[in-house]
Design an enzyme around this catalytic site. Sequence first.
Site, short mmCIF file in Angstrom:
data_model
loop_
_atom_site.label_atom_id
_atom_site.label_comp_id
_atom_site.label_asym_id
_atom_site.label_seq_id
_atom_site.Cartn_x
_atom_site.Cartn_y
_atom_site.Cartn_z
N GLY A 48 24.49 40.00 43.58
CA GLY A 48 24.64 38.58 43.84
C GLY A 48 24.07 38.10 45.16
CD GLU A 103 29.58 39.95 48.38
OE1 GLU A 103 28.66 39.35 47.79
OE2 GLU A 103 30.43 40.62 47.78
CG ASP A 104 27.60 36.88 45.69
OD1 ASP A 104 28.53 37.49 46.27
OD2 ASP A 104 27.29 37.10 44.52
CG ASP A 107 37.11 35.11 42.98
OD1 ASP A 107 38.23 35.52 42.61
OD2 ASP A 107 36.51 34.18 42.43
CE LYS A 135 34.88 31.04 42.56
NZ LYS A 135 35.04 31.82 41.31
CG PHE A 156 32.69 32.02 36.58
CD1 PHE A 156 33.21 33.20 37.11
CD2 PHE A 156 31.38 32.02 36.12
CE1 PHE A 156 32.43 34.35 37.17
CE2 PHE A 156 30.60 33.17 36.18
CZ PHE A 156 31.14 34.34 36.71
CB VAL A 157 30.12 28.75 40.92
CG1 VAL A 157 31.17 27.67 41.14
CG2 VAL A 157 30.33 29.89 41.91
CG ASP A 163 25.93 37.72 37.02
OD1 ASP A 163 26.60 37.85 38.06
OD2 ASP A 163 26.11 38.42 36.01
NE ARG A 169 22.32 38.95 38.56
CZ ARG A 169 23.51 39.30 39.06
NH1 ARG A 169 23.97 38.73 40.14
NH2 ARG A 169 24.23 40.22 38.46
P1 XMP Z 1 36.51 39.52 45.07
O1 XMP Z 1 37.49 38.93 44.10
O2 XMP Z 1 36.82 40.94 45.34
O3 XMP Z 1 35.16 39.53 44.28
O4 XMP Z 1 36.40 38.67 46.32
C1 XMP Z 1 34.00 38.94 44.71
C2 XMP Z 1 32.95 39.22 43.67
O5 XMP Z 1 33.33 38.64 42.41
C3 XMP Z 1 32.23 38.02 41.79
N1 XMP Z 1 32.56 36.58 41.61
C4 XMP Z 1 31.82 35.67 41.00
N2 XMP Z 1 30.61 35.77 40.40
N3 XMP Z 1 30.70 33.46 39.86
C5 XMP Z 1 30.06 34.65 39.83
O6 XMP Z 1 28.97 34.71 39.30
C6 XMP Z 1 31.91 33.29 40.43
O7 XMP Z 1 32.45 32.17 40.43
C7 XMP Z 1 32.49 34.45 41.03
N4 XMP Z 1 33.66 34.66 41.69
C8 XMP Z 1 33.66 35.98 42.02
C9 XMP Z 1 31.06 38.23 42.70
O8 XMP Z 1 30.32 39.34 42.24
C10 XMP Z 1 31.65 38.56 44.05
O9 XMP Z 1 30.84 39.42 44.81
MG MG Z 2 28.67 39.96 44.55
#
Ligand code: XMP
Ligand code: MG
Length: 183
Positions: A48, A103-104, A107, A135, A156-157, A163, A169
């Site tokens: 990501g 990081e992207d 969550d 988030k 979910f984005v 992706d 992506r």
């Molecule tokens: P945690 O929950 O450990 O996970 O912070 C972070 C990873 O979860 C994926 N992620 C998403 N991927 N849309 C996505 O495409 C979303 O809204 C989303 N939320 C979490 C992502 O891989 C991130 O690194």
């Molecule tokens: Mg990621």
Amino acid sequence: MEFSDVENDLAEILLTEEEIHAKIEELARAIEADHQGEKILLVGVLRGAVMVMADLARALKVDIEMDWMAVSSYGAGTQSSGVVRILKDLDSDLTGRRVLIVEDIIDSGLTLSWLRANLESRGAKTVEICALLRKPDALKVEVDVTYIGFDIPNKFVVGYGLDYAEQYRNLRGVAVLAPHVYE
Ligand code: XMP
Ligand code: MG
């Protein structure tokens, strides 16, 4: 690709390419100011973070190094479990380095809090985090993020590296995925 190329799959546009690029320039200035005279090792989290990494690395007006990790949370489903498996490890020795994890999205925060502890245990001088998106309503653990782009709703984005089932992506901006796509 543009929002208009997949508009039926998107519920809401959150961030345009222009807004993202402006924010990345801002983050780059802050990172430069905090690391004067010290070389930064950018650690991108595959897959990501590829777009953030590519734009952030080029926005920085200092010499940097780049390395990559791929991790996956154990357990099925879409919820992060906090138990992380390394799929691809770094090639770099972190001893004494100033590491910036790129990081992207944050969550639950579980992946990053594990990753930071893991990299710190390898002798890095500092391990900081730069994440484009966060988030706040989904956080399960506090993560000390030094550089954050945008706080977004708990939806979910996709786009700009993010992706759904490996799709979207290459969307230039970030949008909320329409529920009909995954329901
Ligand atoms: P945690 O929950 O450990 O996970 O912070 C972070 C990873 O979860 C994926 N992620 C998403 N991927 N849309 C996505 O495409 C979303 O809204 C989303 N939320 C979490 C992502 O891989 C991130 O690194
Ligand atoms: Mg990621």
